[in-house]
Design a protein around this motif. Structure first.
Motif, PDB file in Angstrom:
ATOM      1  N   ALA A   1      62.334 117.193  46.916  1.00 53.85           N
ATOM      2  CA  ALA A   1      61.168 116.531  47.510  1.00 53.85           C
ATOM      3  C   ALA A   1      60.284 115.916  46.436  1.00 53.85           C
ATOM      4  N   GLY A   2      60.234 116.555  45.267  1.00 55.31           N
ATOM      5  CA  GLY A   2      59.393 116.042  44.195  1.00 55.31           C
ATOM      6  C   GLY A   2      59.899 114.752  43.585  1.00 55.31           C
ATOM      7  N   VAL A   3      61.228 114.529  43.623  1.00 53.65           N
ATOM      8  CA  VAL A   3      61.781 113.300  43.041  1.00 53.65           C
ATOM      9  C   VAL A   3      62.110 112.272  44.115  1.00 53.65           C
TER      10      VAL A   3
ATOM     11  N   ALA B   1      58.292 107.742  47.172  1.00 55.54           N
ATOM     12  CA  ALA B   1      56.941 108.035  47.660  1.00 55.54           C
ATOM     13  C   ALA B   1      56.892 108.012  49.181  1.00 55.54           C
ATOM     14  N   GLY B   2      56.355 109.093  49.738  1.00 54.96           N
ATOM     15  CA  GLY B   2      56.170 109.186  51.173  1.00 54.96           C
ATOM     16  C   GLY B   2      57.409 109.538  51.962  1.00 54.96           C
TER      17      GLY B   2
ATOM     18  N   TYR C   1      68.588 107.751  50.688  1.00 57.91           N
ATOM     19  CA  TYR C   1      67.614 106.841  51.295  1.00 57.91           C
ATOM     20  C   TYR C   1      68.276 105.461  51.304  1.00 57.91           C
ATOM     21  N   PRO C   2      69.134 105.206  52.317  1.00 67.37           N
ATOM     22  CA  PRO C   2      69.955 103.983  52.301  1.00 67.37           C
ATOM     23  C   PRO C   2      69.152 102.697  52.214  1.00 67.37           C
ATOM     24  N   ASP C   3      67.979 102.662  52.852  1.00 65.56           N
ATOM     25  CA  ASP C   3      67.203 101.429  52.826  1.00 65.56           C
ATOM     26  C   ASP C   3      66.652 101.122  51.442  1.00 65.56           C
TER      27      ASP C   3
END
Length: 347
Positions: free
Chosen positions: A84-86, A89-90, A102-104
């Motif tokens: 979660a830390g790396v 953002a958001g 995070y495919p997008d």
């Protein structure tokens, strides 16, 4: 009071580094893949970068004529608690994840361990690369179950726990309906197991099915690839299924449920047969050991009997050896008992 506040502030400042995000530095780059890693993970980062491009090439075989990811950033950390830390953002990360895509954004986070459990980062990366590749090819048109099932197809991360979950779903009829499957991926780990297991198995069924219902027609994955291509071109999954497989998605799902039952409902019979074979093998081994023990005892008894016989023979008094008497042998025959000599013939 002021002194107490200062002490609390000092403690808070001391505790912050323990929860701060790990520092990542550029560790490796190969083709489209760049890996940032914590200090000390450079060797693993280079291995991941070297294998990632070949993995993307294999994945693209299922995404013919569809957009491909241009650049991928991999963030490698030691502990899953740091995912979660790396994260971007958001975005954050599930508390139980060992890898997140995070495919997008074309970003992947991978952990080396989760608690005391060590994981294979290469397998995790293959799974997440499939997510990124499918996201680049289909955009947001792919349902969640298709994303997870497709990623499983390219990571080969077989799990005994997942097999148990599928068996339970087949035995107790607890298959999640297709229309509810996408909403069955909660952020908690245990409730999500059924949804993940069902997605993995259903997409695997689609990849093997072929154009026709005949199981011998595997189609060389062609219908599955066309199914993905149609979604990438703008069709909804149901229309894509009719084009690629000649059946609606619900009809394919019903076929999969029958296939699931055929595979796992027969599992108890197979396990019972296996148990019989194991029992027979155990009985044979026990019989062999029993017979060998009997033979050893019989041989030991024979040895005891032979020893006793030898002891009895050695206990019999043996006469001393015969020694001739000096001069005339007292045991020789009496001259009077000798027969008279016959007449001597003249020469």
């Amino acid at each position: 009071m002021k002194r107490l506040l200062l002490v609390l502030l000092a403690l808070a400042m001391w505790a912050v580094p323990a929860f701060a995000s790990p520092r990542l530095e550029l560790a490796a780059r190969n083709g489209r893949v760049t890996v940032y890693a914590e200090a000390g993970l450079e060797d693993t980062a280079r291995e991941l970068a070297d294998s990632a491009e070949a993995t993307l090439t294999r994945i693209s075989g299922d995404l013919i004529s569809l957009p491909k990811p241009k650049q991928i950033e991999v963030r490698l950390v030691r502990h899953a608690r740091d995912l979660a830390g790396v994260a971007p953002a958001g975005r954050g990360a599930p508390a139980w994840a060992i890898g997140v895509a995070y495919p997008d954004l074309g970003v992947i986070s991978v952990a080396m361990r989760r608690g005391a459990q060590l994981v294979e980062p290469a397998a995790t990366l293959r799974h997440e690369l499939a997510h990124v590749a499918l996201g680049a090819a289909l955009g947001d048109r792919a349902p969640h179950w298709l994303h997870e099932g497709f990623a499983y197809q390219h990571s080969a991360e077989w799990s005994w726990q997942r097999a148990e979950t599928l068996a339970g779903m087949a035995w107790f009829g607890s298959v999640i309906p297709l229309e509810q499957l996408d909403g069955s991926f909660p952020r908690e780990e245990l409730p999500a197991h059924r949804a993940y297991a069902e997605s993995y198995d259903f997409v695997g069924f689609l990849s093997r099915r072929g154009r026709w219902e005949d199981k011998s027609d595997d189609g060389d994955r062609w219908p599955f690839r066309r199914f993905l291509t149609e979604i990438g071109r703008g069709s909804d999954p149901d229309a894509a299924a009719r084009t690629a497989f000649g059946r609606t998605l619900q009809q394919l799902f019903d076929e999969w449920k029958l296939d699931l039952g055929a595979r796992y409902m027969m599992m108890p019979v197979g396990l019972f047969g296996l148990a019989l074979w194991i029992l027979a093998a155990i009985l044979l081994v026990l019989a062999f050991l029993r017979r060998r023990g009997q033979n050893r005892r019989r041989i030991a008894q024979w040895d005891l009997e032979e020893s006793a016989r030898r002891e009895r023979q050695s206990a019999v008094v043996q006469p001393p050896p015969y020694v001739p008497w000096p001069g005339e042998d007292p045991l020789d025959e009496d001259p009077e008992d000798r027969p008279p000599a016959g007449p001597r013939l003249p020469n």
